[in-house]
Design a protein around this motif. Structure first.
Motif, PDB file in Angstrom:
ATOM      1  N   UNK A  13      -3.435  52.177  10.439  1.00  0.00           N
ATOM      2  CA  UNK A  13      -3.448  51.065   9.627  1.00  0.00           C
ATOM      3  C   UNK A  13      -4.792  50.305   9.977  1.00  0.00           C
ATOM      4  N   UNK A  14      -5.665  50.038   8.914  1.00  0.00           N
ATOM      5  CA  UNK A  14      -6.706  49.329   9.158  1.00  0.00           C
ATOM      6  C   UNK A  14      -6.569  47.811   9.178  1.00  0.00           C
ATOM      7  N   UNK A  15      -5.520  47.407   8.731  1.00  0.00           N
ATOM      8  CA  UNK A  15      -5.303  45.847   8.604  1.00  0.00           C
ATOM      9  C   UNK A  15      -5.072  45.198  10.099  1.00  0.00           C
ATOM     10  N   UNK A  16      -5.399  44.031   9.877  1.00  0.00           N
ATOM     11  CA  UNK A  16      -5.214  43.244  11.360  1.00  0.00           C
ATOM     12  C   UNK A  16      -4.384  42.136  11.114  1.00  0.00           C
ATOM     13  N   UNK A  17      -3.397  41.941  11.800  1.00  0.00           N
ATOM     14  CA  UNK A  17      -2.459  40.708  11.403  1.00  0.00           C
ATOM     15  C   UNK A  17      -3.260  39.534  11.875  1.00  0.00           C
ATOM     16  N   UNK A  18      -3.441  38.731  10.933  1.00  0.00           N
ATOM     17  CA  UNK A  18      -3.857  37.465  10.855  1.00  0.00           C
ATOM     18  C   UNK A  18      -2.904  36.243  11.281  1.00  0.00           C
ATOM     19  N   UNK A  19      -3.009  35.694  12.528  1.00  0.00           N
ATOM     20  CA  UNK A  19      -2.172  34.521  12.917  1.00  0.00           C
ATOM     21  C   UNK A  19      -2.384  33.371  11.844  1.00  0.00           C
ATOM     22  N   UNK A  21      -2.707  30.210  13.128  1.00  0.00           N
ATOM     23  CA  UNK A  21      -3.874  29.449  13.575  1.00  0.00           C
ATOM     24  C   UNK A  21      -5.111  29.898  13.214  1.00  0.00           C
ATOM     25  N   UNK A  22      -5.202  31.108  12.889  1.00  0.00           N
ATOM     26  CA  UNK A  22      -6.814  31.411  12.321  1.00  0.00           C
ATOM     27  C   UNK A  22      -7.214  30.669  11.050  1.00  0.00           C
ATOM     28  N   UNK A  25      -8.454  27.405  11.974  1.00  0.00           N
ATOM     29  CA  UNK A  25      -9.631  27.707  12.662  1.00  0.00           C
ATOM     30  C   UNK A  25     -10.593  27.766  11.514  1.00  0.00           C
ATOM     31  N   UNK A  26     -10.107  28.624  10.574  1.00  0.00           N
ATOM     32  CA  UNK A  26     -11.356  28.645   9.405  1.00  0.00           C
ATOM     33  C   UNK A  26     -11.405  27.231   8.587  1.00  0.00           C
ATOM     34  N   UNK A  29     -13.952  25.341  10.923  1.00  0.00           N
ATOM     35  CA  UNK A  29     -15.380  25.939  10.605  1.00  0.00           C
ATOM     36  C   UNK A  29     -15.819  25.392   9.143  1.00  0.00           C
TER      37      UNK A  29
END
Lengths: 68, 257
Positions: A13-19, A21-22, A25-26, A29
């Protein structure tokens, strides 16, 4: 060769689990970008905003953000 | 087991620092010389008996500047790096979230695709509607309105970048062939961009007569060069770093101390 090809073909799977807190953080930013580019005294005191404005002045113009 | 978010974020920050430094170099080499030409125009105004105040033209600072010119140049470079890091963080989060949906061959291709979308949506589109201006241009009275219009165009750019892929997936779900989908995507993007450019009002300012057209053009080009450098560096460095993610070797895992 074949293993490499099949490995990439069935890459699990190319998916990344985004927590969660991300996203905080966004938001931080985005706020930082607002702060250096558009803070004109809405949150800071007028002299502090003026100081920030003058320090970030050249980059603001270069970034194309409306400036005075 | 997929890639951890932390490793994506670290690469985003690193790529952001590189992008900010590259942008700072372009500001220093390309933008600053044009800013100096614009400041010369402002200086001429204050020499001519302070007529700028009555004409409503921007003239910086007054008698004693708050921050010296050299401090402004250094401050500009530091700001460029901070902006690079912030954009790098946002880039990493969006990349992680959208990774499986981004077109492109491998993570390098995906990174370049996302950088291209980012540049087009949040840098190029606002620059086309509310172009950047050197010092000596820009009425302080209208900065609020110009800022609002700039933010609106930027958000509409993001909206287009989100809408077109939704349209594409709808078409895919209906079994539309890829070539037709591509054509519809391109036409929809162009139509939406034209709508934004036509419907959103432009800057209310007029450029003062003492600002040469060549100066304005050079500055806008320099500004775009700086923005393009930032996005290009971000996409390249992030993509290269992502390509170097070492895949977890399952065979080694059972080896315990």
């Amino acid at each position: 060769m074949t293993t490499a090809a099949s490995a990439s073909a069935v890459s699990p799977s190319t998916s990344v689990r985004v927590p969660v807190w991300a996203w905080a953080l966004l938001a931080f930013a985005v706020f930082a970008l607002y702060f250096v580019s558009q803070e004109n005294g809405a949150l800071l005191s007028a002299p502090a905003a003026q100081m920030l404005h003058e320090l970030t002045h050249d980059a603001r113009h270069a970034l194309g953000v409306p400036c005075h | 087991m997929g890639l951890s978010f932390g490793s994506v974020l670290r690469r985003g920050v690193l790529a952001g620092v590189s992008a900010g430094l590259a942008a700072a170099v372009v500001i220093w080499l390309v933008v600053e010389p044009v800013i100096r030409r614009a400041l010369a125009v402002e200086d001429l105004r204050s020499v001519h008996g302070g007529q700028s105040a009555s004409a409503g033209l921007p003239a910086h600072g007054g008698e004693e500047p708050l921050v010296s010119r050299s401090a402004q140049v250094v401050g500009g470079a530091v700001t460029a790096v901070l902006v690079g890091v912030a954009v790098g963080v946002i880039f990493a989060v969006v990349f992680a979230r959208m990774r499986e949906r981004l077109a492109g061959r491998g993570d390098f291709g995906r990174s370049m695709v996302l950088a291209t979308i980012g540049f087009s949506a949040v840098s190029l589109l606002p620059a086309l509607k509310i172009p950047s201006n050197p010092p000596a241009v820009g009425d302080p009275e209208t900065v609020g309105r110009r800022t609002m219009l700039y933010a609106v165009v930027l958000l509409l750019g993001v909206a287009i970048a989100l809408l077109v892929p939704v349209l594409d997936r709808r078409l895919a779900a209906r079994g539309t062939v890829p070539s037709t989908r591509w054509a519809v995507d391109v036409v929809a993007t162009v139509a939406l961009v034209v709508l934004v450019l036509v419907l959103v009002p432009g800057s209310p300012d007029t450029v003062p007569a003492d600002v040469p057209a060549a100066l304005l053009w050079d500055f806008r080009l320099a500004s775009l060069a700086q923005l393009a450098t930032m996005w290009l560096t971000l996409g390249l460095v992030f993509g290269l770093l992502m390509e170097r993610v070492v895949p977890p070797k399952r065979a080694l895992e059972p080896v315990a101390a």
